[in-house]
Design a protein around this motif. Structure first.
Motif, PDB file in Angstrom:
ATOM      1  N   ALA A 116       0.834  -1.196   0.000  1.00  0.00           N
ATOM      2  CA  ALA A 116       0.000   0.000   0.000  1.00  0.00           C
ATOM      3  C   ALA A 116       0.874   1.254   0.000  1.00  0.00           C
ATOM      4  N   SER A 117       1.931   1.234   0.844  1.00  0.00           N
ATOM      5  CA  SER A 117       2.760   2.447   0.918  1.00  0.00           C
ATOM      6  C   SER A 117       3.509   2.680  -0.389  1.00  0.00           C
ATOM      7  N   ALA A 118       3.921   1.597  -1.064  1.00  0.00           N
ATOM      8  CA  ALA A 118       4.600   1.760  -2.354  1.00  0.00           C
ATOM      9  C   ALA A 118       3.652   2.385  -3.374  1.00  0.00           C
ATOM     10  N   GLU A 119       2.416   1.929  -3.364  1.00  0.00           N
ATOM     11  CA  GLU A 119       1.449   2.470  -4.316  1.00  0.00           C
ATOM     12  C   GLU A 119       1.107   3.929  -3.977  1.00  0.00           C
ATOM     13  N   LEU A 120       1.007   4.197  -2.679  1.00  0.00           N
ATOM     14  CA  LEU A 120       0.716   5.562  -2.239  1.00  0.00           C
ATOM     15  C   LEU A 120       1.827   6.511  -2.695  1.00  0.00           C
ATOM     16  N   GLU A 168       3.876   6.172  -5.167  1.00  0.00           N
ATOM     17  CA  GLU A 168       3.837   6.357  -6.618  1.00  0.00           C
ATOM     18  C   GLU A 168       2.693   7.303  -7.020  1.00  0.00           C
ATOM     19  N   GLN A 169       1.542   7.108  -6.410  1.00  0.00           N
ATOM     20  CA  GLN A 169       0.390   7.962  -6.703  1.00  0.00           C
ATOM     21  C   GLN A 169       0.702   9.433  -6.431  1.00  0.00           C
ATOM     22  N   LEU A 170       1.421   9.668  -5.309  1.00  0.00           N
ATOM     23  CA  LEU A 170       1.730  11.049  -4.939  1.00  0.00           C
ATOM     24  C   LEU A 170       2.843  11.609  -5.812  1.00  0.00           C
ATOM     25  N   ARG A 171       3.793  10.724  -6.178  1.00  0.00           N
ATOM     26  CA  ARG A 171       4.926  11.175  -6.992  1.00  0.00           C
ATOM     27  C   ARG A 171       4.440  11.679  -8.358  1.00  0.00           C
ATOM     28  N   VAL A 172       3.583  10.888  -9.007  1.00  0.00           N
ATOM     29  CA  VAL A 172       3.138  11.301 -10.337  1.00  0.00           C
ATOM     30  C   VAL A 172       2.306  12.578 -10.277  1.00  0.00           C
ATOM     31  N   ARG A 173       1.789  12.891  -9.096  1.00  0.00           N
ATOM     32  CA  ARG A 173       1.017  14.129  -8.971  1.00  0.00           C
ATOM     33  C   ARG A 173       1.881  15.297  -8.536  1.00  0.00           C
ATOM     34  N   GLY A 174       3.200  15.057  -8.456  1.00  0.00           N
ATOM     35  CA  GLY A 174       4.117  16.149  -8.149  1.00  0.00           C
ATOM     36  C   GLY A 174       4.058  16.650  -6.717  1.00  0.00           C
ATOM     37  N   VAL A 175       3.654  15.791  -5.802  1.00  0.00           N
ATOM     38  CA  VAL A 175       3.615  16.186  -4.386  1.00  0.00           C
ATOM     39  C   VAL A 175       5.060  16.303  -3.870  1.00  0.00           C
ATOM     40  N   ALA A 176       5.292  17.240  -2.964  1.00  0.00           N
ATOM     41  CA  ALA A 176       6.636  17.461  -2.418  1.00  0.00           C
ATOM     42  C   ALA A 176       7.171  16.190  -1.750  1.00  0.00           C
ATOM     43  N   PRO A 177       8.461  15.888  -1.967  1.00  0.00           N
ATOM     44  CA  PRO A 177       9.055  14.660  -1.427  1.00  0.00           C
ATOM     45  C   PRO A 177       8.859  14.494   0.082  1.00  0.00           C
ATOM     46  N   LYS A 178       8.937  15.593   0.820  1.00  0.00           N
ATOM     47  CA  LYS A 178       8.770  15.519   2.277  1.00  0.00           C
ATOM     48  C   LYS A 178       7.380  15.006   2.652  1.00  0.00           C
ATOM     49  N   THR A 179       6.400  15.496   1.943  1.00  0.00           N
ATOM     50  CA  THR A 179       5.021  15.088   2.207  1.00  0.00           C
ATOM     51  C   THR A 179       4.829  13.627   1.809  1.00  0.00           C
ATOM     52  N   ILE A 180       5.419  13.269   0.676  1.00  0.00           N
ATOM     53  CA  ILE A 180       5.317  11.875   0.223  1.00  0.00           C
ATOM     54  C   ILE A 180       5.882  10.966   1.294  1.00  0.00           C
ATOM     55  N   ARG A 181       7.039  11.377   1.820  1.00  0.00           N
ATOM     56  CA  ARG A 181       7.674  10.531   2.823  1.00  0.00           C
ATOM     57  C   ARG A 181       6.805  10.390   4.070  1.00  0.00           C
ATOM     58  N   ARG A 182       6.245  11.504   4.521  1.00  0.00           N
ATOM     59  CA  ARG A 182       5.385  11.432   5.714  1.00  0.00           C
ATOM     60  C   ARG A 182       4.220  10.484   5.497  1.00  0.00           C
ATOM     61  N   ALA A 183       3.560  10.640   4.356  1.00  0.00           N
ATOM     62  CA  ALA A 183       2.391   9.801   4.077  1.00  0.00           C
ATOM     63  C   ALA A 183       2.795   8.339   3.920  1.00  0.00           C
ATOM     64  N   ALA A 184       3.913   8.098   3.214  1.00  0.00           N
ATOM     65  CA  ALA A 184       4.323   6.720   2.955  1.00  0.00           C
ATOM     66  C   ALA A 184       4.746   6.019   4.247  1.00  0.00           C
ATOM     67  N   VAL A 185       5.485   6.737   5.101  1.00  0.00           N
ATOM     68  CA  VAL A 185       5.911   6.108   6.351  1.00  0.00           C
ATOM     69  C   VAL A 185       4.700   5.837   7.250  1.00  0.00           C
ATOM     70  N   ALA A 186       3.788   6.815   7.338  1.00  0.00           N
ATOM     71  CA  ALA A 186       2.579   6.607   8.162  1.00  0.00           C
ATOM     72  C   ALA A 186       1.827   5.374   7.669  1.00  0.00           C
ATOM     73  N   CYS A 187       1.702   5.259   6.360  1.00  0.00           N
ATOM     74  CA  CYS A 187       0.987   4.139   5.762  1.00  0.00           C
ATOM     75  C   CYS A 187       1.701   2.820   6.066  1.00  0.00           C
TER      76      CYS A 187
END
Lengths: 315, 114
Positions: free
Chosen positions: A186-190, A192-211
Motif C-alpha cells: 500500500a505504501s509503495a502504491e501511495l 507512486e500515486q503522490l509522486r506522479v502528482r508532483g507532491v513534495a518529497p517531504k510530504t510523500i515521505r510522511r504519508a508513505a511512512v505513516a501508511c
C-alpha cells in the motif's frame, strides 16, 4: 482546508450486513462429539481431554437432552462423581439453535445467554452440529475476505464514499497476520500515486511512512485487517481497520517505546514501540479507536500542498 | 553534498544492483541501523542506509523513506531474492564485509567534508 470526514461506519450494522446471507448451517461444526445418558462423567472428561473441547451434548436417539461442560466436570471431580452417569449431573434445559436460522440469531443468542456453545438441531430436532463464537468469527472473516477478493479482482476500485466527488484514488488492501511479505504494498502504491502528482518529497515521505507503519501494525499485532487509501486534491487519508484483538490501553500503546511485540516480530526489525507514536507524529490528523475483542480503527490524514511544505521545499 | 560513488568506493563495497546513473546520485546523510522502527522514525533526506538486516522489509523501508541506496554491512552472503527485489525497485544495493561501525568510521570523513 477542511479535512475529509470519514463516513461513520456503524460496526454492528456492518457485521449484520456480513452475516446477512449466512445461516447457522453454513458456519456450524458438523463433526460433533456427543454422549448418551449412561456414559460416565469420566468418559466425558476423557473425550474432552483427547479432543480439546470444553462442552459435550448428551443425546437420546439424536435428541439433545443435556450438556456437560468443563465446569460440570470440575464439580464432579470435587464431589467425587466421576464414576456417575452423566444423566445425574448434566445441565438440562439446554437451549438449541436451528440450522435453518440466520447467523444473526446465533449472534444474539451468544449475547443474551451466558453459554459458550450451542447445539444445533435440524427440523426433526436431531443434533446436527455445534456452534461457538469461534465459528461465527471465522465465518465473518471469511465472508469479509471473500468480499475483499471480489473487490480486488474488480481492480480495487470500489465506489468511493458518496460525499467525496473530489476523490482521485481509492483502494483497499487486505493484510493477514504475520504476512510481512505483503507489508509495504500500500505504501509503495501511495508513494507512486503522490509522486506522479508532483507532491513534495517531504510530504510523500510522511504519508508513505505513516501508511507503512499502519500496514506493519496490522500484520504484526492484529488477527488481520484492511487498509484503505483515499487521496483527493487536499489530502491523503489512510484508514486501518483490523479484526482484533484490540488494544486494552490506547494511551499506553501511544507511548514511545511501549511494545507488545514478540521475539519473532523483533527479529524482523520491528517492535521498538514506535509505530503508533510515529504515525501520529507524521499525521496532520490522527484518530484511534479500539475495542478489546473487537478490533482497532486508525485514521491518519496527511495534508497535501500546505504552505509550510512549500517553504520547506524552497530552502 | 556527496555523490554516491566515492562513498561506495571507500567501503570497498560490492555492487549488487547498480541502476544506470547510480554513481551520481546525491547523498545528504547516512543512517545506520538494524531496527526498522528506528529507520522509520528518522528524518534525514537523501539518505544512504547502512544495515545488516537481510529481510525484504529492509528494501521496502528504504523505499518508504526515499533512501538513495542501501549498503548491507557485515554480510558476505546476500540472498539472491534481495538483489532481485532491489533490481525490481530500481534501488541501488551494495554489500560490504565491514562491520557497521567500521563502515561508519570510513564514511565519516567524507560526510564531514561535504
Amino acid at each position: 482546508m477542511s479535512p475529509v470526514q470519514q463516513p461513520e461506519e456503524d460496526i454492528s450494522l456492518r457485521i449484520q450486513e456480513l452475516a446477512g446471507n449466512l445461516k447457522i448451517r453454513d458456519v456450524m461444526t458438523r463433526h460433533v462429539f456427543a454422549v448418551t445418558r449412561t456414559c460416565t462423567m469420566r468418559d466425558v472428561q476423557t473425550i474432552m481431554k483427547n479432543n480439546a473441547i470444553s462442552g459435550i451434548p448428551v443425546v437420546d436417539s439424536n435428541h439433545v437432552v443435556g450438556m456437560v461442560s468443563v465446569h460440570d466436570i470440575m464439580s464432579a471431580f470435587e464431589q467425587d462423581w466421576m464414576a456417575d452417569a452423566v444423566a445425574d449431573h448434566m445441565t438440562t434445559g439446554v437451549r438449541t439453535l436451528s440450522e435453518e436460522q440466520p447467523l444473526s440469531f446465533a449472534m444474539s443468542a451468544f449475547s443474551k445467554f451466558p453459554y459458550r456453545r450451542f447445539p444445533v438441531v435440524n427440523r426433526k430436532n436431531e443434533l446436527v452440529g455445534m456452534v461457538t463464537l469461534r465459528n461465527i468469527n471465522v465465518a465473518l472473516i471469511q465472508e469479509l475476505s471473500r468480499q475483499l477478493a471480489t473487490m480486488e479482482t474488480e481492480g480495487g476500485r470500489v465506489t468511493p464514499p458518496a460525499s467525496s466527488d473530489s476523490c482521485i484514488f481509492y483502494r483497499t488492501y487486505r493484510l493477514a497476520r504475520y504476512d510481512f511479505e505483503s507489508g509495504g504494498k500500500a505504501s509503495a502504491e501511495l508513494r507512486e500515486q503522490l509522486r506522479v502528482r508532483g507532491v513534495a518529497p517531504k510530504t510523500i515521505r510522511r504519508a508513505a511512512v505513516a501508511c507503512y507503519e499502519l500496514e506493519i501494525n496490522i500484520i504484526a499485532h492484529s488477527h488481520g485487517g484492511t487498509l484503505t487509501l483515499y487521496i483527493d486534491r487536499d489530502c491523503v487519508r489512510i484508514t486501518a481497520n483490523d479484526f482484533g484483538p484490540g488494544i486494552p490501553d490506547v494511551e499506553q500503546a501511544m507511548t514511545e517505546g511501549y511494545s507488545t511485540a514478540n521475539d519473532w516480530i523483533r527479529s524482523q526489525g520491528f517492535g521498538a514501540g514506535m509505530g503508533l507514536p510515529n504515525t501520529k507524529r507524521l499525521s496532520d490528523e490522527f484518530a484511534i479507536q479500539s475495542g478489546v475483542d473487537m478490533g482497532t480503527m486508525i485514521k491518519s490524514i496527511v495534508n497535501l500542498n500546505t504552505s509550510e511544505e512549500l517553504s520547506d521545499e524552497s530552502k | 553534498m556527496n555523490k554516491l560513488k566515492p562513498l561506495i568506493d571507500v567501503l570497498s563495497a560490492t555492487i549488487l544492483n547498480g541502476p544506470p546513473g547510480w554513481e551520481d546520485r546525491e547523498v545528504r546523510g547516512v543512517f545506520a541501523s538494524d531496527l526498522i522502527s528506528d529507520i522509520l522514525v528518522s528524518d534525514g533526506e537523501e539518505t544512504l542506509l547502512l544495515t545488516s538486516l537481510l529481510s525484504d522489509q529492509v528494501l521496502r523501508t528504504a523505499d518508504v523513506i526515499g533512501a538513495v541506496a542501501v549498503v548491507l554491512v557485515n554480510r558476505r552472503h546476500i540472498p539472491a531474492a534481495l538483489t532481485k527485489a532491489a533490481t525490481k525497485q530500481g534501488l541501488p544495493l551494495f554489500s560490504a564485509p565491514l562491520s557497521k561501525f567500521n563502515a561508519c568510521v570510513r564514511l565519516g570523513p567524507l560526510m564531514e567534508m561535504a
